[in-house]
Design an enzyme around this catalytic site. Structure first.
Site, PDB file in Angstrom:
ATOM      1  CG  ASP A 110      -0.391  -0.531   2.358  1.00 51.55           C
ATOM      2  OD1 ASP A 110       0.741  -0.536   2.388  1.00 51.55           O
ATOM      3  OD2 ASP A 110      -1.174  -0.835   3.332  1.00 51.55           O
ATOM      4  CE  LYS A 162       6.604   2.066  15.585  1.00 51.22           C
ATOM      5  NZ  LYS A 162       6.684   0.724  15.009  1.00 51.22           N
ATOM      6  CG  ASP A 218       1.890   2.791   4.538  1.00 52.58           C
ATOM      7  OD1 ASP A 218       0.747   2.400   4.251  1.00 52.58           O
ATOM      8  OD2 ASP A 218       2.578   1.725   5.025  1.00 52.58           O
TER       9      ASP A 218
HETATM   10  N1  LIG Z   1       2.043 -11.980   2.375  1.00 54.15           N
HETATM   11  C1  LIG Z   1       2.222 -11.467   3.413  1.00 54.15           C
HETATM   12  N2  LIG Z   1       2.234 -10.302   3.393  1.00 54.15           N
HETATM   13  C2  LIG Z   1       2.630  -9.513   4.724  1.00 54.15           C
HETATM   14  C3  LIG Z   1       2.462 -10.190   6.042  1.00 54.15           C
HETATM   15  N3  LIG Z   1       2.738  -9.215   6.794  1.00 54.15           N
HETATM   16  C4  LIG Z   1       2.769  -8.064   6.351  1.00 54.15           C
HETATM   17  N4  LIG Z   1       2.656  -8.239   5.025  1.00 54.15           N
HETATM   18  C5  LIG Z   1       2.562  -7.229   4.055  1.00 54.15           C
HETATM   19  O1  LIG Z   1       3.805  -6.402   4.008  1.00 54.15           O
HETATM   20  C6  LIG Z   1       3.818  -5.199   4.030  1.00 54.15           C
HETATM   21  C7  LIG Z   1       4.802  -4.519   5.078  1.00 54.15           C
HETATM   22  O2  LIG Z   1       3.868  -4.824   6.255  1.00 54.15           O
HETATM   23  P1  LIG Z   1       4.485  -4.440   7.614  1.00 54.15           P
HETATM   24  O3  LIG Z   1       5.640  -4.424   7.916  1.00 54.15           O
HETATM   25  O4  LIG Z   1       3.204  -4.829   8.784  1.00 54.15           O
HETATM   26  O5  LIG Z   1       3.925  -2.722   7.447  1.00 54.15           O
HETATM   27  P2  LIG Z   1       2.612  -1.939   7.525  1.00 54.15           P
HETATM   28  O6  LIG Z   1       1.283  -2.831   7.032  1.00 54.15           O
HETATM   29  O7  LIG Z   1       2.926  -0.843   6.926  1.00 54.15           O
HETATM   30  O8  LIG Z   1       2.732  -1.445   8.912  1.00 54.15           O
HETATM   31  C8  LIG Z   1       2.674  -4.815   3.846  1.00 54.15           C
HETATM   32  O9  LIG Z   1       2.025  -4.510   2.540  1.00 54.15           O
HETATM   33  C9  LIG Z   1       1.806  -5.904   4.451  1.00 54.15           C
HETATM   34  O10 LIG Z   1       0.437  -6.114   3.783  1.00 54.15           O
HETATM   35  C10 LIG Z   1       2.441 -11.537   5.926  1.00 54.15           C
HETATM   36  O11 LIG Z   1       2.416 -12.313   7.028  1.00 54.15           O
HETATM   37  N5  LIG Z   1       2.162 -12.312   4.675  1.00 54.15           N
HETATM   38 MG   LIG Z   2       1.272  -0.980   5.480  1.00 56.32          MG
END
Ligand SMILES: Nc1nc2c(ncn2[C@@H]2O[C@H](COP(=O)(O)OP(=O)(O)O)[C@@H](O)[C@H]2O)c(=O)[nH]1
Ligand SMILES: [Mg+2]
Ligand SMILES: Nc1nc2c(ncn2[C@@H]2O[C@H](COP(=O)(O)OP(=O)(O)O)[C@@H](O)[C@H]2O)c(=O)[nH]1
Ligand SMILES: [Mg+2]
Lengths: 360, 422
Positions: A110, A162, A218
């Site tokens: 995103d 952070k 984001d």
């Molecule tokens: N396929 C998959 N995507 C993930 C998973 N966890 C997070 N994501 C994706 O990875 C990206 C980064 O996730 P994250 O570090 O949680 O950041 P945030 O969602 O921006 O807070 C985002 O696009 C999430 O949708 C997972 O367990 N599996």
């Molecule tokens: Mg995100």
């Protein structure tokens, strides 16, 4: 070339929109979020996009089949049985990613910006190491994972999650390009790429930062979705101003689907996106909003900083503001004041919501 | 021969009606398009024997009052005079002070009415009731039923259910006494002055004992309710005429909107010509709406229910007004929306702005509920009430003014919620 997009889970932070449609399919500036990325990847020469998903969605699959046809590329869904984090999905897709020696892109799902995929490839090939992380400048780095790197070469020293005291204003923008060799670092289990893989790569001098030019956001939650929309429309103004709607009653950057119907004496903008089949009746005032497909706004209403969900209906003389998000098919009765409400799909609102809250 | 006295109070009274009472004496504030007092005067003028109406108060003579008096005399073809007390003499002291004026010409009976009530004024019925009850010297209080809790805010009457005689009277008790309350409208015979005179004499004696230099003044302050009715109760002198037809006090500005609703509804019977109707080229009217003929209203505006629009008001295209009073000279620009509010004289509301209050209507599920003229603050917080814009307030475009009171002559530049804006 290939790209893997980390689509992930249910997109809870973009509820109530994601209760109806998987997050990648939510239209951002009249185009599904995912297509902004996929189209930019195709332009940079990517022929195979892998979507790493931790849930299955028929809607997403069907839409991707259609996009394969339209764009002339291959789109695979890599479905994990348990969420594998931000690194694990790369191990799951290892076979798809290693059938050639080419580097591949990895993206958070995103993120919106002027995607710099061609520059990333050039930069990556120039330093010749395993990974490149795109970084972007932010005003308040303490909310993000900050990247500390050498200004002239881009070589990353460390990551600080952070930071409480200022160390750098550059953060991980959620866009990477990797050489296939990097995959040997990842095992098929839930793993965080930021916390478990990158620090080691940086330590070994295998990770470089490339600074992003232009805007970045984001858009994973409603407030940022609207801010991202403003940034995106401004970049449309610079790059393809013809796509924006102008004329009497339109202010600033406004994107209007050609099938939308707009009444008399409306004032629209700045920073508004009007989706397909939307009807704005006479005398509507709307600014800094996204109105999704099929929504209907009745006369003399005033909207600011809202996302109006698909096929929702907003009555006459409604005042709606402060990041109100209406899910699909929500009805807001006439003459109500809606302040920062988060309304789940198919609800009918009969009373004002003077203070921000969730309407189940 | 009959007369009527209307107790109009004075400038220090009606504080709950601020900031509107800064501009106009509260009794002249328009309710359903005409000054509050005019409803009283009209009801009095309908009685065939009514000779004269006396307004008693402690306002300095002023232009507004004079203008109102001369218009009303012409319209209702009856003598109307203002008698000014030298100080606030209370609800009984004023009529006692001016007793000669009240009785001159051979008054057989006279009404005394609080100015700040709204009612159907069942004056002929009170007269008939007086003839049927007690002797010809008896006095009548107009009463109605309240709920137990709210009765504590009023004068409470215990009656003999067979004879309607008042057995006990207590003003604003702290515990429940009776759910029959005093509506602030009375029918007296000249004998009432003997009773007030007795109190006056007693006050005078008390003063002498206290050796107060301003004893004369103090002795003249007499309250009908506490000093007279309480004593008359149980003396076969005082009777209560009850009806459950509409009645309300007009204490707070919010109650003026409620009272307007009651009078507008009554206009179907009494003044159908005052109710706006839907016609070609006119605005869309929903329910009961009063529009002064000099108001200029765009045909795309939607008004009502319960809207009163004063002289020279301008209402733009696509404006919505509901449950509100728009005072003379105000301008509501295109697409603005005004709900549960009073918009002050010569105020302006910009395009797409929203001026909204919270109604303080009586509980609709309780037939005996009255409007709460609550205090402004509860637990240190402003209680949500109607929004009031004082005279000459300017509201810019595209803002919201919610549950707020804006004092006169303010130019606002942003939204406000739950605030008093000095
Ligand atoms: N396929 C998959 N995507 C993930 C998973 N966890 C997070 N994501 C994706 O990875 C990206 C980064 O996730 P994250 O570090 O949680 O950041 P945030 O969602 O921006 O807070 C985002 O696009 C999430 O949708 C997972 O367990 N599996
Ligand atoms: Mg995100
Ligand atoms: N002339 C005159 N009228 C008064 C005086 N005090 C109260 N009133 C009027 O009498 C009515 C009842 O007022 P009051 O007894 O103060 O209020 P309530 O008991 O809360 O209804 C109102 O119309 C007042 O304007 C007074 O001293 N002189
Ligand atoms: Mg009283």
């Amino acid at each position: 070339m290939k790209a893997l997009i980390l689509v992930g889970g249910y997109g809870t932070r973009l509820r109530p929109l994601t209760l109806t449609v998987p997050k990648p399919m939510v239209e951002f500036c009249n185009k599904p979020i995912l297509l902004h990325q996929v189209e930019a990847l195709v332009k940079a020469g990517v022929k195979h996009v892998i979507l790493a998903v931790s849930y299955m969605s028929e809607l997403l699959e069907r839409e991707m089949r259609a996009q394969e046809q339209r764009l002339g590329i291959k789109i695979s869904l890599s479905h994990e049985k348990e969420p594998l984090g931000t690194a694990g999905p790369l191990a799951l897709a290892r076979e798809l990613l290693t059938d050639s020696e080419e580097p591949f892109f990895v993206l958070n799902s995103d993120v919106i910006c002027d995607f710099p995929f061609e520059d990333m490839l050039k930069f990556h090939l120039r330093h010749g190491r395993e990974g490149t992380v795109v970084v972007t400048k932010v005003e308040e780095p303490s909310k993000y994972g900050v990247v500390v790197y050498e200004g002239d070469t881009g070589r990353i020293h460390r990551f600080v999650e952070k930071p409480q005291v200022f160390v750098s204003n550059k953060i991980n923008a959620g866009m990477y390009i990797f050489s296939p060799a990097m995959l040997s670092r990842i095992q098929l289990r839930p793993t965080s790429i930021e916390k478990e893989i990158f620090p080691v790569m940086a330590e070994e001098g295998h990770l470089y930062a490339m600074e992003l030019q232009g805007f970045w956001m984001d858009i994973g939650q409603p407030k940022d979705f609207l801010t991202g929309m403003c940034m995106y429309l401004q970049s449309v103004r610079q790059q393809a101003p013809d796509k924006l709607h102008t004329g009497p009653g339109f202010l600033g950057n406004v994107l209007v689907d050609p099938t939308a119907v707009i009444g008399k004496n409306c004032t629209i903008g700045p920073n508004v996106t009007i989706g397909a089949g939307v009807v704005l009746e006479d005398g509507v005032r709307i600014k800094r909003c996204t109105v999704l497909k099929g929504a209907h706004i009745r006369s003399h209403s005033w909207l600011e900083s809202c996302i109006v969900g698909w096929s929702s209906s907003v009555g006459q003389w409604v005042r709606m503001e402060n990041v109100t998000v209406l899910g699909e098919d929500v009805i807001v009765n006439d003459e109500l004041y809606i302040n920062g409400a988060n309304v789940l799909p198919h609800k009918s609102i009969t009373d004002s919501v003077p203070e921000p809250r969730i309407i189940m | 021969m009959l007369k009527a006295v209307i107790l109009i109070g004075g400038p220090q009274k009606g504080t709950r009606f601020r900031p509107l009472s800064f501009e106009v004496p509260k009794p002249l504030f328009p309710v359903a398009g005409v000054p509050m007092l005019q409803h009283h005067i009209e009801a009095c003028s309908k009685l065939p024997n009514m000779k004269e109406i006396l307004l008693i108060g402690f306002y300095q003579p002023n232009e507004e009052l004079n203008r109102f008096l001369s218009c009303a005399q012409q319209d209702f073809k009856i003598s109307i005079r203002y008698l000014q007390e030298y100080a606030a003499l209370g609800t009984g002291g004023g009529i006692y002070h001016f007793r000669d004026q009240i009785l001159s010409g051979g008054t057989e009976a006279f009404y005394v009415m609080n100015a700040d009530v709204c009612s159907e004024f069942p004056l002929p019925e009170m007269l008939d009731f007086q003839k049927e009850h007690g002797d010809t010297y008896s006095f009548v209080i107009f009463g109605t039923t309240a709920n137990r809790k709210q009765s504590l805010n009023y004068g409470c009457i215990v009656e003999n259910e067979q004879t309607d005689e008042v057995l006990h009277y207590v003003e604003k008790p702290s515990t429940f006494v009776s759910d029959i309350i005093n509506c602030g409208i009375y029918l007296f015979t000249p004998e009432i002055f003997q009773h007030i005179g007795t109190v006056f004499q007693k006050n005078q004696q008390d003063m002498l004992l206290e050796e107060q230099s301003n004893g004369w003044h103090r002795a003249e302050v007499i309250r009908l309710e506490q000093d007279i009715f309480t004593a008359l109760a149980g003396q076969s002198k005082l009777y209560v005429y009850k009806t459950d037809r509409f009645w309300s006090q007009i204490k707070s500005a919010g109650s003026a909107i409620y009272a307007s609703r009651l009078y507008l509804n009554q206009y179907h019977k009494t003044h159908p010509e005052r109710l706006a109707v839907n016609e070609d080229g006119g605005p869309n009217i929903r329910g009961n709406v009063y529009i002064h003929p000099t108001a200029n209203i765009d045909p795309t505006a939607v008004l009502g229910p319960n809207v009163s629009i004063g002289t020279g008001v301008t209402i733009g295209a696509g404006v919505r007004v509901r449950e509100s009073i728009i005072l003379h000279g105000a301008t509501l620009q295109d697409h603005s929306c005004v709900l549960n509010s009073i918009v002050g004289w010569d105020s302006t509301i910009g395009k797409w702005s929203r001026v909204e209050g919270t109604p303080s209507d009586p509980n609709p599920n309780d037939p005996y509920a009255k409007i709460d003229s609550e205090t402004l603050f509860r637990d240190g917080k402003l209680t949500p009430s109607i929004t009031i814009l004082g005279c000459n307030v300017n509201i810019p475009s595209e803002v919201i003014i919610l549950n707020s009171i804006v004092l006169p002559h303010k130019d606002l530049n942003r939204s406000f919620k739950n605030q008093i804006i000095l």
